[in-house]
Structure formats: C-alpha cells, structure tokens
Design an enzyme around this catalytic site. Structure first.
Site, PDB file in Angstrom:
ATOM      1  N   VAL A  64       0.601  -1.025  -0.207  1.00 47.08           N
ATOM      2  CA  VAL A  64      -0.102  -0.334  -0.077  1.00 47.08           C
ATOM      3  C   VAL A  64       1.036   1.317  -0.252  1.00 47.08           C
ATOM      4  CG1 VAL A  64      -2.064  -1.167   0.700  1.00 47.08           C
ATOM      5  CG2 VAL A  64      -0.442  -0.176   2.997  1.00 47.08           C
ATOM      6  N   ASN A  90      -6.921  -1.295   6.183  1.00 48.37           N
ATOM      7  CA  ASN A  90      -6.637  -1.680   7.606  1.00 48.37           C
ATOM      8  C   ASN A  90      -5.065  -1.634   7.133  1.00 48.37           C
ATOM      9  OD1 ASN A  90      -6.940  -3.163   9.797  1.00 48.37           O
ATOM     10  ND2 ASN A  90      -6.074  -4.930   8.283  1.00 48.37           N
ATOM     11  N   TYR A 157       4.289   5.507  15.111  1.00 40.89           N
ATOM     12  CA  TYR A 157       3.061   5.482  14.660  1.00 40.89           C
ATOM     13  C   TYR A 157       1.161   6.321  14.714  1.00 40.89           C
ATOM     14  CZ  TYR A 157      -0.956   1.487  15.932  1.00 40.89           C
ATOM     15  OH  TYR A 157      -2.125   0.549  15.280  1.00 40.89           O
ATOM     16  N   LYS A 161      -1.559   7.599  13.250  1.00 39.62           N
ATOM     17  CA  LYS A 161      -3.108   7.278  13.253  1.00 39.62           C
ATOM     18  C   LYS A 161      -3.068   8.440  13.502  1.00 39.62           C
ATOM     19  CE  LYS A 161      -2.812   2.703  12.996  1.00 39.62           C
ATOM     20  NZ  LYS A 161      -3.352   2.210  11.619  1.00 39.62           N
TER      21      LYS A 161
HETATM   22  P1  NDP Z   1      -1.670  -7.168  12.273  1.00 42.67           P
HETATM   23  O1  NDP Z   1       0.052  -7.461  11.978  1.00 42.67           O
HETATM   24  O2  NDP Z   1      -2.524  -8.719  12.630  1.00 42.67           O
HETATM   25  O3  NDP Z   1      -1.885  -7.202  10.438  1.00 42.67           O
HETATM   26  C1  NDP Z   1      -1.252  -6.053   9.659  1.00 42.67           C
HETATM   27  C2  NDP Z   1      -1.763  -6.408   7.887  1.00 42.67           C
HETATM   28  O4  NDP Z   1      -1.313  -5.329   7.240  1.00 42.67           O
HETATM   29  C3  NDP Z   1      -0.940  -7.465   7.225  1.00 42.67           C
HETATM   30  O5  NDP Z   1      -2.023  -8.391   7.087  1.00 42.67           O
HETATM   31  C4  NDP Z   1       0.056  -7.164   6.788  1.00 42.67           C
HETATM   32  O6  NDP Z   1       0.660  -8.103   5.646  1.00 42.67           O
HETATM   33  C5  NDP Z   1      -0.487  -5.395   6.264  1.00 42.67           C
HETATM   34  N1  NDP Z   1       0.057  -5.033   5.831  1.00 42.67           N
HETATM   35  C6  NDP Z   1       1.402  -4.138   6.574  1.00 42.67           C
HETATM   36  N2  NDP Z   1       2.335  -3.639   5.930  1.00 42.67           N
HETATM   37  C7  NDP Z   1       2.029  -3.793   4.436  1.00 42.67           C
HETATM   38  C8  NDP Z   1       1.855  -3.230   3.414  1.00 42.67           C
HETATM   39  N3  NDP Z   1       3.194  -2.191   3.284  1.00 42.67           N
HETATM   40  N4  NDP Z   1       1.676  -3.360   1.854  1.00 42.67           N
HETATM   41  C9  NDP Z   1      -0.213  -4.272   2.612  1.00 42.67           C
HETATM   42  N5  NDP Z   1      -1.051  -4.591   3.617  1.00 42.67           N
HETATM   43  C10 NDP Z   1       0.702  -4.492   4.435  1.00 42.67           C
HETATM   44  O7  NDP Z   1      -2.431  -6.156  12.238  1.00 42.67           O
HETATM   45  P2  NDP Z   1      -3.305  -6.077  12.998  1.00 42.67           P
HETATM   46  O8  NDP Z   1      -4.261  -6.662  12.026  1.00 42.67           O
HETATM   47  O9  NDP Z   1      -3.811  -5.764  14.526  1.00 42.67           O
HETATM   48  O10 NDP Z   1      -3.879  -4.313  12.243  1.00 42.67           O
HETATM   49  C11 NDP Z   1      -4.412  -4.217  11.728  1.00 42.67           C
HETATM   50  C12 NDP Z   1      -5.052  -2.404  11.907  1.00 42.67           C
HETATM   51  O11 NDP Z   1      -5.288  -2.234  12.488  1.00 42.67           O
HETATM   52  C13 NDP Z   1      -3.554  -1.875  11.384  1.00 42.67           C
HETATM   53  O12 NDP Z   1      -3.593  -0.441  10.540  1.00 42.67           O
HETATM   54  C14 NDP Z   1      -3.005  -1.527  13.634  1.00 42.67           C
HETATM   55  O13 NDP Z   1      -2.810   0.170  13.318  1.00 42.67           O
HETATM   56  C15 NDP Z   1      -4.474  -1.361  13.360  1.00 42.67           C
HETATM   57  N6  NDP Z   1      -4.585  -1.459  15.441  1.00 42.67           N
HETATM   58  C16 NDP Z   1      -4.381  -2.886  15.714  1.00 42.67           C
HETATM   59  C17 NDP Z   1      -5.273  -2.616  17.033  1.00 42.67           C
HETATM   60  C18 NDP Z   1      -4.459  -4.243  17.710  1.00 42.67           C
HETATM   61  O14 NDP Z   1      -4.349  -3.888  18.913  1.00 42.67           O
HETATM   62  N7  NDP Z   1      -4.387  -4.910  16.984  1.00 42.67           N
HETATM   63  C19 NDP Z   1      -4.758  -1.665  17.572  1.00 42.67           C
HETATM   64  C20 NDP Z   1      -5.307  -0.595  16.556  1.00 42.67           C
HETATM   65  C21 NDP Z   1      -5.505  -0.319  15.109  1.00 42.67           C
HETATM   66  P3  NDP Z   1       1.079  -8.151   4.538  1.00 42.67           P
HETATM   67  O15 NDP Z   1       2.209  -8.074   5.731  1.00 42.67           O
HETATM   68  O16 NDP Z   1       1.065  -9.583   4.475  1.00 42.67           O
HETATM   69  O17 NDP Z   1       1.897  -7.916   3.472  1.00 42.67           O
END
Ligand code: NDP
Length: 256
Positions: A64, A90, A157, A161
């Site tokens: 992304v 996301n 971070y 956000k």
């Molecule tokens: P995960 O680490 O489990 O998932 C993050 C996802 O983002 C993965 O699918 C990863 O896939 C993808 N990703 C990361 N970098 C890229 C990139 N450059 N291009 C495309 N995809 C990317 O995290 P969460 O599910 O916990 O987080 C999801 C969202 O929720 C995030 O934005 C996070 O900041 C937010 N969030 C999460 C919280 C929590 O407690 N879990 C709390 C508050 C917010 P891949 O590595 O395959 O690219």
C-alpha cells in the site's frame, strides 16, 4: 443489517488479524471480497477458505505504500468483480518503537509510508473507481486508540494514526456530497499477531496488570468484533455517518 449480496468489498492488510476477520465477515454477508497484502500464501489460503464456504474472493499482492501497486489493486478489483462498493484501508505496521532522539529517519518513513501515505494512496485510487462507477460507496480507514493517545517511543505510529483523522475528515468532505461516505474506525487492544508482538514488548505482567484493567470490558477485543463495526460503517444502517471516528475499544480511551 443491509444486504451486501453482490456488493464488492476491498480489504487491505487482509493476510492477518483484523483484515482477515473483516474479509471473512464481508463474505458471510454475501459480498464478493478482494483481499490485499504483501504475503501471497496467506491471502491465497484466505481465498480458499472463503470459497470453501461458498463465497467469492480474489487475492492481489499489494504494497500500500507504492502508488503503482495500489493502482493495480483497484484495477484488479474492477477487472474481476466489475465494481467497488466498500473499501477498508486497514493495512498497517507498528514499526520500531524508539525515543525521539534515537528514532531513525528510515523507521519514521516506513511507518508513515504504510500507515498514512498508504491510506492516502488507497483512497485516491478507490475514490477514482467509485466515482467512475457512480454507485456511491463507503470507505473505512483503520486508525487506533493511538489516533487520540500518545505514548513514549510511539511517535511514528501515533503520528500516523493521528494523521488519519485529518485525512478521513477532509476526504469525507470531498466524497460524501458525491455519495461516498468516509469514516475512521479506531480499535483498542485487539487480539491479533500485531497485538501479540506488542504484548511481547510490554511484557505479560504490565500487560495483564497495567493495560487490561484500564479496559472497561477487562479484556482485549476479538478481530471479529472490530469486523462487525466495520461492516456497520459500510451498511445502510450508518447512512448518516461520514467524516466520523468510531472508537471500538471496550472503553479503554475513557480511562487512560
Ligand atoms: P496484523 O499485524 O495482524 O496485520 C497487519 C496487516 O497489514 C497484515 O495483513 C499485513 O500483511 C498488512 N500490511 C502491512 N504492511 C503492508 C503493506 N506495506 N502493504 C500491504 N499490506 C500491509 O495487525 P492487526 O490486524 O492488529 O492491525 C490491523 C490494523 O489495525 C492496523 O492498521 C493497526 O495499526 C490497527 N490497529 C490494531 C490494533 C490491535 O490491537 N491489534 C489496535 C489499534 C489499531 P503483509 O505483512 O502480508 O503485507
């Protein structure tokens, strides 16, 4: 909740955690699902699991933070399913936590490029496609409780956000008059791989005795619970909500 049969949902960061649960939730609602992230194998296993349950899904490897990759992601969506109704931006990383005097330019850029510039690029191409199709739509960006709260070593971070609040409200002001609602959903602690990594950094003791008691519900959220709120923000039930932030944190922000 409104019928999503035949609608198309695009979810970035769908290879893990909240994104994966959201893709599954849209498929359960009957939407055709496009899942995007960098890790292909994880995306393909998600597509297979949705298809086994009778759903329709396609995967596209995407970074992304790269405009060309995001443009291809949206083009793939239109090529495979012919429309785009819901876009969930996301994808995100926590990056490296470091005090301001030690935080490197490279680490700062990586977090801002993925979390903030990524949402900009996604909305740019998603909005172009939605406007061209002229069917309206809903965009949900994923912020965090750190869209409101700072913490030591979290400047990159937290800034990424916080920035999503301004980005979301500005783009809502542009797109809502044209039938596309744009909102920011801010999860609290949610049990995902990212969250487990943070637990590892904070330590079990501080996590269980310091952080969790500040959550009114006294527990971490489940990715499925965040997904349900995302679905709500895309559904007709939220037809008068645009430019808003919806905090789904079990009460955490009110106590911290
Ligand atoms: P995960 O680490 O489990 O998932 C993050 C996802 O983002 C993965 O699918 C990863 O896939 C993808 N990703 C990361 N970098 C890229 C990139 N450059 N291009 C495309 N995809 C990317 O995290 P969460 O599910 O916990 O987080 C999801 C969202 O929720 C995030 O934005 C996070 O900041 C937010 N969030 C999460 C919280 C929590 O407690 N879990 C709390 C508050 C917010 P891949 O590595 O395959 O690219």
């Amino acid at each position: 909740m409104s019928n999503m049969q035949g609608k198309v949902a695009l979810i970035t960061g769908a290879s893990s955690g909240i994104g994966r649960a959201t893709a599954e939730a849209f498929a359960e609602k009957g939407a055709n699902v496009v899942v995007a992230a960098r890790r292909k194998a994880e995306l393909e296993s998600l597509v297979a699991s949705i298809q086994e349950k009778g759903g329709k899904a396609t995967a596209i490897r995407t970074d992304v933070s790269v405009a060309k990759s995001v443009e291809e992601m949206v083009a793939h969506t239109i090529k495979v399913f012919g429309r785009l109704d819901y876009a969930i931006n996301n994808a995100g990383i926590e990056g490296k936590f470091n005090g301001i005097t030690d935080l490197t330019e490279r680490d700062w850029d990586q977090v801002i490029d993925i979390n903030l510039k990524g949402a900009f690029l996604c909305m740019k191409y998603e909005a172009k496609a939605m406007l061209k199709l002229n069917n309206g739509g809903a965009i949900v960006n994923i912020g965090s409780v750190n869209s409101f709260l700072g913490f030591p070593t979290g400047s990159a971070y937290v800034t990424s956000k916080h920035g999503l609040i301004g980005l979301t409200s500005s783009v809502s002001a542009e797109l809502a008059p044209k039938g596309i609602r744009v909102n920011l959903l801010c999860p609290g602690v949610t049990d995902t791989p990212m969250h487990q990594r943070l637990r590892g950094i904070v330590g079990d003791d501080l996590y269980d005795k310091g952080l969790l008691p500040t959550v009114h519900l006294q527990r971490a959220g489940r990715p499925e619970e965040i997904a349900k709120a995302i679905i709500f923000l895309c559904s007709d039930e939220s037809s008068y909500i645009s430019g808003s932030t919806l905090t789904v944190d079990g009460g955490l922000t009110l106590t911290m």
